[in-house]
Design an enzyme around this catalytic site. Structure first.
Site, PDB file in Angstrom:
ATOM      1  N   ARG A 181       0.451  -9.003  13.532  1.00  0.00           N
ATOM      2  CA  ARG A 181      -0.822  -8.407  12.666  1.00  0.00           C
ATOM      3  C   ARG A 181      -1.582  -8.890  11.300  1.00  0.00           C
ATOM      4  NH1 ARG A 181       4.380  -5.216  10.268  1.00  0.00           N
ATOM      5  NH2 ARG A 181       3.285  -4.045   9.402  1.00  0.00           N
ATOM      6  N   LYS A 221       0.942  -1.543  -0.077  1.00  0.00           N
ATOM      7  CA  LYS A 221       0.008   0.070   0.324  1.00  0.00           C
ATOM      8  C   LYS A 221       0.862   1.545  -0.396  1.00  0.00           C
ATOM      9  CE  LYS A 221      -2.250  -0.916   3.877  1.00  0.00           C
ATOM     10  NZ  LYS A 221      -2.092  -2.047   4.265  1.00  0.00           N
ATOM     11  N   ARG A 279      12.040  -2.559  11.064  1.00  0.00           N
ATOM     12  CA  ARG A 279      10.784  -1.962  12.795  1.00  0.00           C
ATOM     13  C   ARG A 279      10.810  -3.101  13.429  1.00  0.00           C
ATOM     14  NH1 ARG A 279       6.235  -0.484   8.426  1.00  0.00           N
ATOM     15  NH2 ARG A 279       4.472  -1.172   9.919  1.00  0.00           N
ATOM     16  N   ARG A 309      12.323  -6.563   4.835  1.00  0.00           N
ATOM     17  CA  ARG A 309      12.179  -5.030   4.753  1.00  0.00           C
ATOM     18  C   ARG A 309      12.550  -4.420   5.715  1.00  0.00           C
ATOM     19  NH1 ARG A 309       5.901  -2.246   5.234  1.00  0.00           N
ATOM     20  NH2 ARG A 309       5.772  -3.182   6.980  1.00  0.00           N
ATOM     21  N   ARG A 343      -9.076   0.513   8.224  1.00  0.00           N
ATOM     22  CA  ARG A 343      -8.871  -0.965   9.110  1.00  0.00           C
ATOM     23  C   ARG A 343      -9.933  -1.565  10.037  1.00  0.00           C
ATOM     24  NH1 ARG A 343      -2.838   0.324   9.465  1.00  0.00           N
ATOM     25  NH2 ARG A 343      -2.307  -1.852   9.766  1.00  0.00           N
TER      26      ARG A 343
HETATM   27  P1  AMP Z   1       0.937  -0.146   9.256  1.00  0.00           P
HETATM   28  O1  AMP Z   1       2.288   1.298   8.815  1.00  0.00           O
HETATM   29  O2  AMP Z   1      -0.203   0.469   8.463  1.00  0.00           O
HETATM   30  O3  AMP Z   1       1.365  -1.615   9.193  1.00  0.00           O
HETATM   31  O4  AMP Z   1       0.425   0.669  10.836  1.00  0.00           O
HETATM   32  C1  AMP Z   1       1.815   0.082  11.462  1.00  0.00           C
HETATM   33  C2  AMP Z   1       0.504   0.586  12.905  1.00  0.00           C
HETATM   34  O5  AMP Z   1       0.230   1.247  13.141  1.00  0.00           O
HETATM   35  C3  AMP Z   1      -0.194  -0.922  12.841  1.00  0.00           C
HETATM   36  O6  AMP Z   1      -0.309  -2.661  13.351  1.00  0.00           O
HETATM   37  C4  AMP Z   1      -1.361  -0.336  13.811  1.00  0.00           C
HETATM   38  O7  AMP Z   1      -0.966  -0.902  15.056  1.00  0.00           O
HETATM   39  C5  AMP Z   1      -1.140   1.059  14.313  1.00  0.00           C
HETATM   40  N1  AMP Z   1      -2.265   1.414  13.199  1.00  0.00           N
HETATM   41  C6  AMP Z   1      -1.979   1.856  11.797  1.00  0.00           C
HETATM   42  N2  AMP Z   1      -3.490   2.856  10.874  1.00  0.00           N
HETATM   43  C7  AMP Z   1      -4.126   2.086  12.044  1.00  0.00           C
HETATM   44  C8  AMP Z   1      -5.728   2.207  11.690  1.00  0.00           C
HETATM   45  N3  AMP Z   1      -6.386   2.745  11.402  1.00  0.00           N
HETATM   46  N4  AMP Z   1      -6.116   1.574  13.265  1.00  0.00           N
HETATM   47  C9  AMP Z   1      -5.394   1.133  14.057  1.00  0.00           C
HETATM   48  N5  AMP Z   1      -4.184   0.892  14.241  1.00  0.00           N
HETATM   49  C10 AMP Z   1      -3.718   1.390  13.424  1.00  0.00           C
END
Ligand code: AMP
Length: 224
Positions: free
Chosen positions: A171, A13, A160, A127, A88
């Site tokens: 996740r 994404k 990360r 990554r 999400r």
């Molecule tokens: P991402 O980079 O989108 O994979 O997000 C990293 C982390 O941020 C996720 O595993 C969640 O802990 C948190 N996070 C990001 N977006 C959301 C969301 N819309 N709702 C809840 N937690 C989020």
């Protein structure tokens, strides 16, 4: 263009978003990036979400929704935006549909990236990211020119915390439970389109772009 990018973690994404952001000159709003920046800068929000993120859990809806509503109310979103990682959960999607920015200009499309789980686990464990600017690398296919150093800003390239295998599985579980229902939710609204993103992200980006150009005249005629 009012776009949502949907798909499991590691489906590409963020990379697709950078491409579309450039093509359409619309802000790329990544809740994950906003949370990570807050953690780096040790803000109050950062301290609140740090443990949640590093364990691969989801940040509570109320907090996330308020954050996005505030971001979407800024003037750079008037001509469109690209949401990456939000919504999400179903409550987040429902809250988004009630936000003034969406009430005034409905969503154009929801791009759903489809990638098998085995490919995701491999991608995420390989990554690496820049600790400063967030640029993404891969230990197999996209190494920085100098090992461990970001090509763009010279800061250390790291893994990360939430890209470690146990957390990746957590996740993915959160994705299946909380986020996957959104595929049906947006499909029922005739907004969702699937794109296979297992191979070349450039090819996917081109296919998404061609699709958006095809639906754009109708979307603009409908909603301005
Ligand atoms: P991402 O980079 O989108 O994979 O997000 C990293 C982390 O941020 C996720 O595993 C969640 O802990 C948190 N996070 C990001 N977006 C959301 C969301 N819309 N709702 C809840 N937690 C989020």
């Amino acid at each position: 263009m009012q776009l949502i990018l949907l798909g499991p973690p590691g489906s590409g994404k963020g990379t697709l978003a950078s491409d579309l952001e450039q093509r359409y000159q619309i802000p790329h709003i990544s809740t994950g990036d906003i949370f990570r920046r807050a953690v780096r800068e040790k803000t109050r929000l950062g301290l609140e979400v740090e443990a949640i993120i590093s364990q691969g859990e989801l940040v509570p809806d109320t907090l996330t929704i308020a954050l996005v509503e505030d971001r979407l109310s800024q003037s750079d979103c008037l001509n469109g935006y690209l949401l990456d990682g939000f919504p999400r959960t179903l409550p987040q999607a429902e809250a988004l549909s009630e936000m003034p920015v969406v009430q005034n200009k409905p969503l154009t499309a929801v791009i759903n990236l489809v990638v098998r789980e085995s490919v995701i686990v491999e991608r995420l464990s390989n990554r690496r990211v820049c600790s400063k600017c967030g640029r993404t690398y891969n230990v197999v296919s996209l190494k920085p020119q100098i090992e461990g150093v970001c090509d763009a800003c010279g800061h250390p390239v790291i893994q990360r915390k939430d890209d470690q295998t146990a957390t990746i599985l957590h996740r993915l579980e959160a994705y299946h439970q909380a986020t996957e229902p959104l595929v049906g939710y947006y499909r029922d609204q005739n907004l969702l389109i699937d794109f296979d993103n297992e191979k070349s992200i450039q090819d996917t980006a081109q296919a998404v772009y061609e699709y958006l150009e095809q639906i754009r005249p109708q979307a603009e005629a409908d909603h301005g």
